[in-house]
Write a protein that holds these residues in place. Structure first.
Motif, PDB file in Angstrom:
ATOM      1  N   GLU A 110       0.830  -1.205   0.000  1.00 49.64           N
ATOM      2  CA  GLU A 110       0.000   0.000   0.000  1.00 49.64           C
ATOM      3  C   GLU A 110       0.869   1.261   0.000  1.00 49.64           C
ATOM      4  O   GLU A 110       0.544   2.231  -0.682  1.00 49.64           O
ATOM      5  CB  GLU A 110      -0.945  -0.009   1.192  1.00 49.64           C
ATOM      6  N   LYS A 111       1.957   1.255   0.766  1.00 46.94           N
ATOM      7  CA  LYS A 111       2.872   2.399   0.754  1.00 46.94           C
ATOM      8  C   LYS A 111       3.526   2.538  -0.612  1.00 46.94           C
ATOM      9  O   LYS A 111       3.710   3.647  -1.119  1.00 46.94           O
ATOM     10  CB  LYS A 111       3.931   2.263   1.842  1.00 46.94           C
ATOM     11  N   ALA A 165       1.032   4.158  -2.986  1.00 37.84           N
ATOM     12  CA  ALA A 165       0.929   5.605  -2.741  1.00 37.84           C
ATOM     13  C   ALA A 165       2.154   6.325  -3.294  1.00 37.84           C
ATOM     14  O   ALA A 165       2.049   7.387  -3.931  1.00 37.84           O
ATOM     15  CB  ALA A 165       0.780   5.872  -1.241  1.00 37.84           C
ATOM     16  N   TYR A 166       3.323   5.746  -3.066  1.00 38.75           N
ATOM     17  CA  TYR A 166       4.566   6.314  -3.604  1.00 38.75           C
ATOM     18  C   TYR A 166       4.509   6.390  -5.130  1.00 38.75           C
ATOM     19  O   TYR A 166       4.882   7.406  -5.724  1.00 38.75           O
ATOM     20  CB  TYR A 166       5.760   5.457  -3.164  1.00 38.75           C
ATOM     21  N   LEU A 172       2.490   9.390  -6.330  1.00 40.70           N
ATOM     22  CA  LEU A 172       3.157  10.660  -6.044  1.00 40.70           C
ATOM     23  C   LEU A 172       4.459  10.805  -6.831  1.00 40.70           C
ATOM     24  O   LEU A 172       4.785  11.895  -7.299  1.00 40.70           O
ATOM     25  CB  LEU A 172       3.417  10.795  -4.545  1.00 40.70           C
ATOM     26  N   GLU A 199       7.852  14.361  -1.147  1.00 40.00           N
ATOM     27  CA  GLU A 199       6.536  13.942  -0.659  1.00 40.00           C
ATOM     28  C   GLU A 199       6.303  12.462  -0.977  1.00 40.00           C
ATOM     29  O   GLU A 199       5.775  11.704  -0.153  1.00 40.00           O
ATOM     30  CB  GLU A 199       5.437  14.804  -1.286  1.00 40.00           C
ATOM     31  N   ALA A 200       6.716  12.042  -2.174  1.00 43.80           N
ATOM     32  CA  ALA A 200       6.584  10.634  -2.551  1.00 43.80           C
ATOM     33  C   ALA A 200       7.426   9.750  -1.635  1.00 43.80           C
ATOM     34  O   ALA A 200       6.972   8.698  -1.180  1.00 43.80           O
ATOM     35  CB  ALA A 200       7.000  10.435  -4.011  1.00 43.80           C
ATOM     36  N   ALA A 221       5.769   9.207   1.682  1.00 53.70           N
ATOM     37  CA  ALA A 221       4.682   8.224   1.602  1.00 53.70           C
ATOM     38  C   ALA A 221       5.236   6.797   1.573  1.00 53.70           C
ATOM     39  O   ALA A 221       4.640   5.881   2.134  1.00 53.70           O
ATOM     40  CB  ALA A 221       3.823   8.483   0.368  1.00 53.70           C
ATOM     41  N   LEU A 222       6.382   6.616   0.952  1.00 53.70           N
ATOM     42  CA  LEU A 222       6.995   5.291   0.863  1.00 53.70           C
ATOM     43  C   LEU A 222       7.575   4.863   2.207  1.00 53.70           C
ATOM     44  O   LEU A 222       7.453   3.709   2.601  1.00 53.70           O
ATOM     45  CB  LEU A 222       8.098   5.303  -0.200  1.00 53.70           C
ATOM     46  N   SER A 223       8.188   5.787   2.909  1.00 58.60           N
ATOM     47  CA  SER A 223       8.851   5.597   4.201  1.00 58.60           C
ATOM     48  C   SER A 223       9.518   4.233   4.290  1.00 58.60           C
ATOM     49  O   SER A 223      10.430   3.942   3.546  1.00 58.60           O
ATOM     50  CB  SER A 223       7.907   5.901   5.353  1.00 58.60           C
TER      51      SER A 223
END
Length: 97
Positions: A17-18, A21-22, A25, A77-78, A81-83
């Motif tokens: 899911e991360k 999202a990445y 972005l 920002e991307a 989101a990935l972290s």
């Protein structure tokens, strides 16, 4: 002027899911930064110490453009989101003129 490339080899994907999202972005940062994605997943044959996991290759018109896009607010920002959703080897490399 030599082109610039983002080369990313994923070792593990622990949170799809991360990563999703990445991906959304990152696209919003890469395309306006002039990046063209040539490899996005697909089949991999790993050799030597390689791992047959997701590989990404993005081309930019210059090395400087590749670095600037990585450092842009949109790409940061991307990354946020990935972290910790993946472990990867990410490099910005200069091509041969």
């Amino acid at each position: 002027m030599p082109k610039g490339y983002w080369v990313s080899a994923y070792r593990t994907i622990s949170d799809p899911e991360k990563l999703a999202a990445y991906n959304e972005l990152a696209r919003l940062a890469v395309e306006p930064g002039g990046g063209r994605t040539f490899v996005l997943g697909g089949r991999v044959v790993a050799r030597d110490a390689g791992i047959a996991e997701r590989t990404v290759l993005v081309e930019f018109d210059s090395f400087e453009q590749a670095v600037a896009t990585y450092e842009s607010a949109a790409y940061q920002e991307a990354l946020a989101a990935l972290s910790d959703g993946v472990e990867r080897d990410f490099r910005i490399v200069e091509g041969i003129d």
